[in-house]
Motif scaffolding. Structure first.
Motif, PDB file in Angstrom:
ATOM      1  N   PRO A   1       0.804  -1.180   0.187  1.00 45.15           N
ATOM      2  CA  PRO A   1      -0.073  -0.096   0.026  1.00 45.15           C
ATOM      3  C   PRO A   1       0.843   1.457   0.264  1.00 45.15           C
ATOM      4  O   PRO A   1       2.166   1.267   0.092  1.00 45.15           O
ATOM      5  CB  PRO A   1      -0.678  -0.033   1.310  1.00 45.15           C
ATOM      6  CG  PRO A   1       0.210  -0.779   2.236  1.00 45.15           C
ATOM      7  CD  PRO A   1       1.022  -1.820   1.517  1.00 45.15           C
ATOM      8  N   ILE A   2       0.445   2.535  -0.003  1.00 42.07           N
ATOM      9  CA  ILE A   2       0.959   3.643  -0.052  1.00 42.07           C
ATOM     10  C   ILE A   2       0.631   4.245   1.325  1.00 42.07           C
ATOM     11  O   ILE A   2      -0.534   4.329   1.879  1.00 42.07           O
ATOM     12  CB  ILE A   2       0.077   4.756  -0.841  1.00 42.07           C
ATOM     13  CG1 ILE A   2       0.100   4.180  -2.248  1.00 42.07           C
ATOM     14  CG2 ILE A   2       0.715   5.931  -1.121  1.00 42.07           C
ATOM     15  CD1 ILE A   2       1.616   4.018  -3.121  1.00 42.07           C
ATOM     16  N   CYS A   3       1.579   4.761   2.053  1.00 43.34           N
ATOM     17  CA  CYS A   3       1.605   5.146   3.518  1.00 43.34           C
ATOM     18  C   CYS A   3       1.820   6.460   3.383  1.00 43.34           C
ATOM     19  O   CYS A   3       2.644   7.200   2.830  1.00 43.34           O
ATOM     20  CB  CYS A   3       2.501   4.540   4.472  1.00 43.34           C
ATOM     21  SG  CYS A   3       2.074   2.625   4.254  1.00 43.34           S
ATOM     22  N   ASP A   4       1.250   7.337   4.523  1.00 45.83           N
ATOM     23  CA  ASP A   4       1.321   8.563   4.905  1.00 45.83           C
ATOM     24  C   ASP A   4       2.515   8.675   5.537  1.00 45.83           C
ATOM     25  O   ASP A   4       3.044   7.717   6.247  1.00 45.83           O
ATOM     26  CB  ASP A   4       0.207   9.396   5.316  1.00 45.83           C
ATOM     27  CG  ASP A   4      -0.438   9.018   6.571  1.00 45.83           C
ATOM     28  OD1 ASP A   4       0.385   8.593   7.299  1.00 45.83           O
ATOM     29  OD2 ASP A   4      -1.524   9.426   6.939  1.00 45.83           O
ATOM     30  N   ASN A   5       3.069  10.137   6.123  1.00 50.77           N
ATOM     31  CA  ASN A   5       3.986  10.210   6.913  1.00 50.77           C
ATOM     32  C   ASN A   5       3.802   9.902   8.279  1.00 50.77           C
ATOM     33  O   ASN A   5       4.860   9.571   9.126  1.00 50.77           O
ATOM     34  CB  ASN A   5       4.433  11.864   6.874  1.00 50.77           C
ATOM     35  CG  ASN A   5       5.230  11.994   5.834  1.00 50.77           C
ATOM     36  OD1 ASN A   5       5.645  11.045   4.752  1.00 50.77           O
ATOM     37  ND2 ASN A   5       5.413  13.350   5.298  1.00 50.77           N
ATOM     38  N   TYR A   6       2.855   9.497   8.635  1.00 52.75           N
ATOM     39  CA  TYR A   6       2.424   8.984   9.952  1.00 52.75           C
ATOM     40  C   TYR A   6       1.993   7.421  10.062  1.00 52.75           C
ATOM     41  O   TYR A   6       1.532   6.919  11.209  1.00 52.75           O
ATOM     42  CB  TYR A   6       1.085   9.889  10.346  1.00 52.75           C
ATOM     43  CG  TYR A   6       1.321  11.298  10.573  1.00 52.75           C
ATOM     44  CD1 TYR A   6       2.640  11.854  10.554  1.00 52.75           C
ATOM     45  CD2 TYR A   6       0.421  12.097  10.557  1.00 52.75           C
ATOM     46  CE1 TYR A   6       2.951  13.085  10.751  1.00 52.75           C
ATOM     47  CE2 TYR A   6       0.547  13.528  10.546  1.00 52.75           C
ATOM     48  CZ  TYR A   6       1.776  13.880  10.710  1.00 52.75           C
ATOM     49  OH  TYR A   6       2.012  15.394  10.453  1.00 52.75           O
ATOM     50  N   GLY A   7       2.422   6.662   9.044  1.00 49.55           N
ATOM     51  CA  GLY A   7       2.312   5.532   9.135  1.00 49.55           C
ATOM     52  C   GLY A   7       0.872   4.908   8.653  1.00 49.55           C
ATOM     53  O   GLY A   7       0.777   3.680   8.800  1.00 49.55           O
ATOM     54  N   ASN A   8      -0.337   5.658   8.417  1.00 49.72           N
ATOM     55  CA  ASN A   8      -1.474   5.301   7.837  1.00 49.72           C
ATOM     56  C   ASN A   8      -1.366   4.977   6.592  1.00 49.72           C
ATOM     57  O   ASN A   8      -0.752   5.681   5.574  1.00 49.72           O
ATOM     58  CB  ASN A   8      -2.551   6.251   8.213  1.00 49.72           C
ATOM     59  CG  ASN A   8      -2.579   6.940   9.723  1.00 49.72           C
ATOM     60  OD1 ASN A   8      -2.958   5.983  10.510  1.00 49.72           O
ATOM     61  ND2 ASN A   8      -2.436   8.158   9.917  1.00 49.72           N
ATOM     62  N   CYS A   9      -1.685   3.707   6.197  1.00 47.00           N
ATOM     63  CA  CYS A   9      -1.721   2.955   4.783  1.00 47.00           C
ATOM     64  C   CYS A   9      -2.884   2.807   4.039  1.00 47.00           C
ATOM     65  O   CYS A   9      -3.741   2.321   4.750  1.00 47.00           O
ATOM     66  CB  CYS A   9      -0.692   1.771   4.967  1.00 47.00           C
ATOM     67  SG  CYS A   9       0.911   2.225   5.697  1.00 47.00           S
TER      68      CYS A   9
END
Length: 892
Positions: free
Chosen positions: A683-691
């Motif tokens: 998956p694609i993850c944001d800078n805070y680890g939410n994917c």
């Protein structure tokens, strides 16, 4: 609202942050930017009526009726020609600009074509916007701020043309670029003109101007931002979530934790924080910083875990092979799941010192600190290069990183003192610079730093003194929060580099001075202490005289080699290496230097490790250009010269995922395009680890481009339009890519079987175009950074609600089977329990434009049955005072 979706514990990061003139040649009436005092809004009587298509040429009318140019946010001005608009659609496709990054000839050709169109059609706003996008892409490749200024100039001209028609446009793009340029003057000027417009002429656009201006001011450390955030929240109750979220995050970043908590508690309910995830995570972090009880925040995070278990498009962070092994849910919520983010070898941050004039030696005026060039796995850098902080200068750099994801950068200031800045992995944020006190004697000539991997927050910053001999260190035991006094550490040299392996063993290497001048010497660390023998330094590498040194620590031995010492030959400027193999006899553990490359004449080298077991070598040549050399974990690749026109005097890197300024390039368009990426790539993850899986990212991009700033009900209706096209057909009409399983990758394994959920979404969103970089024209699928979607605007969470069936179809109030407690209120749509991934709305939205219109196939479509707008026509739903989109539904 109580969420009782199936429970599977997932790991979520819970600790959150957190003017040049135009260069290209245009006619005089556009080259001068209007002064802030001028009002250029045209009288209402001369503004175009978007529902009156007769003001447009016939070929433009056709584009308005068949493409997303018919929506309010993209609708052209009456003077714009079809040749510009058609070409604009082609370049606006998802992935188009990221392909240009690797095709310099095509990029230059397209840039020249748009410059020509802007000259031919000086009143064409879309020509200017496309020109701005191409200059921005060129700036990404070249690293040249002049290209970025050109992009700003073109956007400013386009925005002023919009204002002449009473339209507020391009607020996000202008805010981002002017932040990167550190240009507060022009930020004030353009937003001053925008906010001088009548507030109620377009409430959504005015609100976004307030938000983006406030966001820009906050990122430039201007506390006027707080008043603008407050005004935005009060002005736009229809949907002020983004203003609240950005406001709270910036308050926390600025050190106003108590005010941030008040914003989160006053303006958002617990239910809203749970629904949009980031505010709940942010609130937990805020409570921790204030030393307050976190039970209420823990309860909200528990609800999030339950709600997102098995969700469409939202991926558990464990999908990335997280190193977090705790099975205790409460512990998992409070541990920083940084490993799941940094395991991606594409994510590294490079810091470098910009030398504007290669003929000028190191000086305070020519050594500005730049940052955030993100590497791909091949060693190619995206070269974004914004200022880390406008005006911050340095002469040399060193970086370090702890196993928990915290990291730091130390800089040798032009005044020859040292300063440190710490990155907190759990929040994704950088603290302020901390100055380190003067050295006991002399001043600093060089800086090195190291974090001890087995030291629980321990680190050292080293300073080589002006006598070209003594080295001092300052020690931290608390992840860089505080530093002890300077202590003498060693002698006698004028340059130092340090690297440790994951087990804590490693070396420091020094360029020795004295009788054996310019020879490399090493000093060992056994995992608990530095060698303190009477003569701790050993000469290594033979008799090569060196001018610069760098150490690389291998996470895993390569043919028993555990360390590599790099050197630039003093007499020939070529690259050499000496390897450390502890299995060799004691006096032969370091090999003699061997030539590695003669293709570059080098001035400076540095190295850093990546969390996939690899590393990078950073090389600055005699022409002050930057090259990188990638270690894959088993072998060194050839040096890659980065395509940047800039010149540098020093560089350092660290493997972290951070881009506080937004607009990051960790995941360029190819990596988040459902036509390109299968679930096997993760998956694609944001800078805070939410994917998130890519079909969810692409849906969020469409909602962002089509309806950012509108009510959540209006955003959901856009999402339902995509969902309905993905899963149902019209007997007497058809949409490109509608209700079709296109030959695209399967993007989320749970939804790959019949009815092929992920492929149907992908085909509908991109208008049946399966080739990455091509446009389907039906929806605006232009790339939006994952952090803007998730952490900034929060729109990706609204996209997840549509995909999971957690919100009803706002145009009819239809609640999907299996979902209970639906509320179709435009400002707060939602449900109580259940989910539904595949069912389309039987008579739901199928198309929309930005003006009242008659459908091309009236036998197939009808106006929505739900009308929540007073004194308005009945063919749109969930509108604000100035409706953006008029919807037409499928007839039963």
């Amino acid at each position: 609202m109580q969420w009782s979706h199936k429970v599977i514990i997932i790991l979520l990061v819970c600790c959150i942050v957190g003017g040049a003139g135009a260069v290209f040649d245009l006619p005089g009436r556009l080259t001068a930017i209007t002064s802030p005092a001028q009002s250029i809004a045209a009288p209402a009587s001369v503004l175009p009526d978007p529902s009156n298509l007769s003001v447009y040429a016939p070929e433009v009318q056709q584009l308005l009726e068949t493409t997303y140019l018919g929506r309010k946010k993209e609708s052209p001005d009456p003077e714009e020609p079809a040749v510009v608009l058609q070409k604009y659609l082609e370049q606006n496709a998802h992935g188009y600009h990221s392909q240009l990054v690797a095709k310099s000839k095509k990029l230059n050709a397209e840039l020249a074509a748009w410059k020509d169109l802007a000259r031919q059609y000086p009143q064409s706003r879309h020509a200017l916007v496309a020109l701005a996008k191409h200059y921005r892409t060129k700036a990404q490749v070249s690293g040249d701020t002049n290209d970025l200024r050109q992009a700003a100039d073109a956007y400013l001209k386009a925005a002023d043309i919009g204002l002449a028609y009473g339209r507020i446009l391009y607020t996000r793009q202008l805010s981002e670029i002017l932040i990167d340029l550190g240009d507060k003057k022009r930020l004030d000027e353009i937003f001053g003109r925008m906010l001088a417009q009548p507030k109620d002429s377009d409430r959504d656009a005015y609100y976004l101007a307030l938000v983006d201006y406030a966001d820009g001011l906050a990122r430039l450390d201007d506390e006027r931002a707080w008043d603008h955030f407050e005004e935005a929240i009060a002005f736009h109750p229809e949907n002020n979530l983004e203003a609240i979220n950005r406001y709270a995050r910036h308050l926390l970043e600025a050190g106003y934790a108590q005010r941030a908590l008040a914003v989160l508690d006053t303006h958002l309910t617990s239910q809203q924080r749970v629904r949009f995830v980031i505010p709940a995570q942010l609130r937990k972090r805020t409570l921790q910083l204030l030393g307050m009880e976190t039970a209420s925040a823990d309860a909200e995070l528990e609800q999030i875990e339950q709600r997102l278990a098995g969700a469409w498009s939202v991926a558990p962070t464990t999908s990335l092979g997280s190193a977090v092994t705790s099975t205790d849910p409460s512990e998992a919520r409070t541990e920083v799941n940084v490993a799941s983010v940094t395991a991606d070898s594409r994510i590294s941050t490079l810091f470098a010192l910009l030398q504007d004039d290669p003929n000028t030696p190191k000086s305070p005026d020519r050594s500005l600190l730049q940052w955030s060039a993100i590497f791909s796995g091949t060693g190619t850098s995206n070269n974004r290069w914004p200022n880390m902080a406008p005006g911050v200068a340095a002469l040399n750099l060193a970086t370090f990183k702890w196993p928990n994801g915290n990291a730091g950068v130390a800089r040798l200031r032009p005044n020859l003192n040292l300063a440190v800045r710490i990155f907190t992995g759990s929040t994704g944020d950088w603290a302020d610079w901390t100055g380190l006190q003067s050295l006991p004697s002399g001043y600093a000539l060089d800086v090195a730093a190291v974090a001890y991997p087995n030291g629980n927050g321990h680190a050292d910053v080293f300073a080589v003194t002006s006598d070209s001999c003594n080295i001092y260190s300052r020690h931290s035991t608390d992840y860089g929060a505080t530093w002890a006094s300077w202590q003498w550490w060693g002698s006698c040299g004028d340059q130092l580099t340090v690297a440790l392996r994951p087990d804590g063993t490693g070396f420091a290497a020094m360029r020795a001075t004295g009788a054996n001048g310019n020879r490399a010497v090493v000093r060992a660390n056994n995992g608990s202490m530095w060698d303190n023998r009477p003569i701790p330094w050993d000469f290594v590498g033979g008799s090569l005289a060196v001018s610069d040194l760098a150490l690389t620590a291998y996470a895993n031995p390569v043919n028993n080699v555990r360390m590599r010492l790099w050197a630039v030959g003093k007499d020939d400027c070529r690259l050499y290496a000496s390897d450390w193999n502890p299995n060799n006899p004691p006096n032969q553990q370091w090999t003699n230097f061997t030539l590695q490359s003669s293709s570059l004449c080098l001035k400076s080298i540095s190295s850093f490790s990546t969390s996939d077991g690899g590393a990078y070598l950073l090389l600055i040549d005699a022409n002050d250009k930057l090259s990188t050399q990638r270690f894959t974990g088993s072998a060194w690749q050839s040096p890659v010269q980065q395509s940047t026109g800039r010149t540098w005097i020093a560089a350092a890197g660290v493997n972290i995922d951070n881009d506080k300024l937004g607009n990051s390039y960790e995941h360029v368009e190819s990596f988040d395009d459902c036509r390109k990426q299968s679930y096997t790539n993760g998956p694609i993850c944001d800078n805070y680890g939410n994917c998130f899986w890519t079909q969810g990212v692409n849906l969020a991009e469409i909602i962002y481009n089509e309806a950012r700033g509108e009510t959540r009900g209006a955003q959901d209706t856009v999402g339902w339009t995509v969902r309905d096209r993905a899963f149902q057909s019209l007997s007497c009409d058809a949409y490109p890519g509608g209700n079709t399983v296109c030959p695209t990758p399967c993007n989320q394994v749970e939804f790959c079987g019949p009815p092929n959920n992920t492929q149907r979404y992908c085909c509908a969103m991109h208008g049946g175009q399966t080739q990455w970089g091509t446009s389907g024209y039906q929806f605006n699928d232009e790339h939006v950074d994952i952090n803007e979607l998730s952490i900034g605007s929060l729109i990706i969470w609204e996209a997840a609600d549509v995909g999971n069936g957690w919100v009803p179809d706002p145009s009819t109030g239809w609640c999907p089977p299996g979902v209970i407690g639906c509320s179709s209120a435009c400002q707060e749509p939602g449900s109580q329990d259940g989910d539904n991934f595949n069912d389309p709305s039987p008579s739901g939205p199928m198309e929309f434009v930005g003006y009242a219109y008659d459908p091309k196939k009236p036998a197939c479509k009808q106006a929505p049955t739900a009308d929540t707008c007073s004194s308005a026509a009945d063919n749109f739903v969930c509108c604000n005072a100035s409706p953006n989109n008029y919807f037409w539904n499928r007839k039963p």
